[in-house]
Motif scaffolding. Structure first.
Motif, short mmCIF file in Angstrom:
data_model
loop_
_atom_site.label_atom_id
_atom_site.label_comp_id
_atom_site.label_asym_id
_atom_site.label_seq_id
_atom_site.Cartn_x
_atom_site.Cartn_y
_atom_site.Cartn_z
N HIS A 285 0.83 -1.20 0.00
CA HIS A 285 0.00 0.00 0.00
C HIS A 285 0.87 1.26 0.00
O HIS A 285 0.59 2.21 -0.73
CB HIS A 285 -0.93 -0.02 1.21
N PHE A 286 1.90 1.25 0.84
CA PHE A 286 2.76 2.44 0.94
C PHE A 286 4.00 2.33 0.04
O PHE A 286 4.89 3.16 0.10
CB PHE A 286 3.17 2.68 2.40
N ASN A 287 4.04 1.27 -0.76
CA ASN A 287 5.14 1.02 -1.69
C ASN A 287 6.52 1.05 -1.03
O ASN A 287 7.47 1.65 -1.55
CB ASN A 287 5.09 2.01 -2.86
N ALA A 288 6.64 0.40 0.13
CA ALA A 288 7.96 0.23 0.74
C ALA A 288 8.72 -0.83 -0.05
O ALA A 288 8.11 -1.74 -0.60
CB ALA A 288 7.82 -0.21 2.20
N GLU B 198 10.76 -3.36 6.34
CA GLU B 198 10.80 -1.92 6.65
C GLU B 198 9.49 -1.46 7.29
O GLU B 198 9.35 -0.30 7.67
CB GLU B 198 11.07 -1.11 5.37
N ILE B 199 8.51 -2.37 7.36
CA ILE B 199 7.24 -2.07 8.03
C ILE B 199 7.29 -2.68 9.44
O ILE B 199 7.34 -3.90 9.58
CB ILE B 199 6.04 -2.66 7.25
N ILE B 200 7.26 -1.83 10.45
CA ILE B 200 7.25 -2.29 11.85
C ILE B 200 5.84 -2.11 12.38
O ILE B 200 5.28 -1.01 12.27
CB ILE B 200 8.22 -1.42 12.72
N ASP C 234 10.95 9.38 -0.97
CA ASP C 234 12.29 9.21 -0.41
C ASP C 234 12.32 9.59 1.08
O ASP C 234 13.31 10.12 1.58
CB ASP C 234 13.32 10.04 -1.21
N VAL C 235 11.21 9.32 1.77
CA VAL C 235 11.11 9.68 3.19
C VAL C 235 11.86 8.63 4.02
O VAL C 235 11.91 7.46 3.65
CB VAL C 235 9.62 9.80 3.59
N ASP C 236 12.42 9.08 5.15
CA ASP C 236 13.19 8.15 5.99
C ASP C 236 12.29 7.38 6.94
O ASP C 236 12.52 6.20 7.20
CB ASP C 236 14.25 8.94 6.76
N PHE C 237 11.27 8.07 7.49
CA PHE C 237 10.31 7.41 8.38
C PHE C 237 8.91 7.95 8.09
O PHE C 237 8.75 9.15 7.83
CB PHE C 237 10.63 7.73 9.86
N TYR C 238 7.93 7.07 8.16
CA TYR C 238 6.53 7.49 7.93
C TYR C 238 5.67 6.71 8.91
O TYR C 238 5.87 5.51 9.09
CB TYR C 238 6.14 7.19 6.48
N THR C 239 4.71 7.39 9.55
CA THR C 239 3.93 6.72 10.61
C THR C 239 2.42 6.80 10.32
O THR C 239 1.94 7.78 9.78
CB THR C 239 4.16 7.40 11.97
N VAL C 240 1.71 5.74 10.71
CA VAL C 240 0.26 5.67 10.49
C VAL C 240 -0.40 4.94 11.66
O VAL C 240 0.19 4.03 12.25
CB VAL C 240 -0.04 4.90 9.16
N GLY D 129 -5.20 0.86 18.69
CA GLY D 129 -4.11 0.12 19.33
C GLY D 129 -3.18 -0.58 18.36
O GLY D 129 -2.44 -1.49 18.75
N VAL D 130 -3.21 -0.20 17.09
CA VAL D 130 -2.27 -0.78 16.14
C VAL D 130 -1.94 0.26 15.07
O VAL D 130 -2.75 1.13 14.77
CB VAL D 130 -2.83 -2.10 15.53
N GLY D 131 -0.74 0.19 14.55
CA GLY D 131 -0.32 1.13 13.53
C GLY D 131 1.00 0.67 12.96
O GLY D 131 1.40 -0.49 13.16
N MET D 132 1.64 1.55 12.21
CA MET D 132 2.92 1.13 11.63
C MET D 132 3.95 2.24 11.66
O MET D 132 3.64 3.42 11.70
CB MET D 132 2.72 0.66 10.19
N LEU D 133 5.18 1.80 11.69
CA LEU D 133 6.32 2.67 11.44
C LEU D 133 6.98 2.15 10.18
O LEU D 133 7.42 1.00 10.16
CB LEU D 133 7.30 2.62 12.62
N PHE D 134 7.03 2.98 9.14
CA PHE D 134 7.90 2.65 8.01
C PHE D 134 9.24 3.31 8.31
O PHE D 134 9.30 4.48 8.72
CB PHE D 134 7.35 3.19 6.68
#
Ligand SMILES: *Cc1c(COP(=O)(O)O)cnc(C)c1O
Length: 404
Positions: free
Chosen positions: A78-81, A86-88, A214-220, A230-235
């Protein structure tokens, strides 16, 4: 065009009444509602294959692990990582930001500078202040204008060789401003600074391509995109995630443990200590499936229509002022009526079954900037209707009459 009335049937909660009136839910920037398709995935997990992941040899554990890892891949796509590790998985945006802020403690020193935008959510201010306290680094603010747009020339001047990190939200939850993150990222990289973009408010409205940005970190956070709380992600880019030390110690995040020394597991497990929100992660994947099924282009045009219509209708009310009038903005309207406290308006709207947010929206510095105690915030989702906007406008008129 979306068949909104049909889509609304997916959301059981939208059928309920509040204070004897049909619910008009306009607090989508705080949390979105959950469609039956996602509720079914949550139920199926607990009915059929609830088990701890990554450890068991038994069938249920295998099934839960497969579904959880499939969800990670859905999120990656979805986020094209570039890579699934790289998805935590995290408990949400706040947790994601804290992982990065904590990790940078060992990479930042006195004299270094960190830039944050003037329109950040508290969750994107406080962790950096704590990081500065620990390290002696300095926090600097990228200012904004009265419309709620960042002053990009000042940003360019603030960037120096001392700048190590830049933090900015993609879309402001209090003002709706869509920030020019491509430019923010590109400029930060020219001085070698890393960039974290808080995508919590953007994810419900558009799809960020982390490789293109070209972002280093992205959060959702999942709960803002029709998923559970209670759930999400750190790219994070692999090279950065490898550099950052883990945030929490525990099970799942180790390669080997002796009392003398522990070595950490590979990504993503290094940042996923303990039993995660397994069901939540799977439901997060299902929520993205649901939204992609509708299509983000259709979602964006539907929300844009709601924004335009509501803005025009609300501005016809005398004494009403909208905060956040950026050229690029999403379906969030923060407003006040002259001489009336936002909380009083919110209370009357609630009596009418209309759910809006009142207060500082976890962004006190913005309220200080406008010298106001807070605002009333109506935030629209693709499942809202023009009729609901009319109910809001009539409600605000009524509140104004009762309070002035
Ligand atoms: C909601 C939100 C957060 C916080 O998300 P949590 O799910 O509460 O961790 C951070 N930033 C922005 C812009 C938000 O809208």
């Amino acid at each position: 065009m979306l068949d909104v009335l049909k889509l609304r049937k997916d959301f059981p909660i939208l059928k309920r009444e509040v204070n004897g009136k049909p619910l008009v839910y306009l607090d989508n920037a705080a949390t979105s509602q959950t469609p039956q398709q996602v509720i079914d995935v949550i139920t199926a997990y607990y009915q059929n294959y609830n088990a701890n992941i990554h450890r068991g040899v038994h069938a249920l554990s295998q099934e839960a692990t497969d579904k959880y890892e499939q969800a990670r891949i859905k999120i990656q796509k979805h986020f094209n990582a570039a890579k699934s590790h790289e998805i935590i998985f995290t408990s949400g945006t706040t947790h994601s930001i804290n992982i990065v802020a904590n990790g940078f403690s060992s990479l930042i020193k006195k004299g270094d500078e960190i830039l944050v935008s003037a329109m950040e959510h508290h969750s994107n201010i406080v962790p950096w202040q704590m990081l500065c306290e620990r390290t002696g680094a300095e926090l600097k603010v990228i200012p904004m204008n009265q419309d709620g747009e960042l002053l990009m020339d000042v940003y360019s001047e603030l960037l120096t060789n001392q700048t190590k990190l830049v933090f900015c939200n993609h879309i402001s939850n209090a003002l709706g401003t869509i920030n020019p993150i491509e430019e923010i990222i590109e400029k930060a990289h020219t001085v070698g600074a890393a960039v974290l973009i808080d995508g919590a408010q953007a994810a419900p409205h558009l799809v960020a391509d982390v490789q293109k940005l070209d972002v280093d970190f992205y959060t959702v956070s999942a709960h803002k995109v029709c998923g559970p709380t209670g759930v999400g992600m750190l790219f994070g880019k692999e090279e950065w995630l490898n550099k950052l030390p883990p945030y929490q110690g525990g099970g799942e995040m180790i390669a080997e443990v002796t009392f003398e020394k522990t070595t950490y597991a590979d990504l993503p497990h290094k940042f996923e200590a303990g039993t995660p929100n397994i069901c939540g992660g799977i439901a997060f994947g299902a929520a993205l499936d649901y939204m992609n099924g509708i299509g983000f282009d259709a979602i964006a045009s539907c929300e844009h229509e709601l924004l335009e219509y509501a803005t025009q209708k609300l501005l016809q009310i005398e004494g009403l002022k909208i905060y956040g009038t950026a050229k690029e903005k999403t379906s969030v309207i923060s407003f006040n009526i002259e001489g009336i406290h936002p909380y009083d308006i919110g209370s009357i709207l609630d009596k009418l079954g209309i759910a809006v947010r009142t207060g500082h929206h976890c962004a006190q510095p913005i309220m200080d900037f406008y010298k106001i105690p807070g605002t009333v915030r109506a935030s629209f989702s693709f499942y809202n209707t023009l009729d609901e906007v009319n109910v809001l406008v009539e409600g605000v008129k009524r509140a104004k009459m009762m309070l002035s």
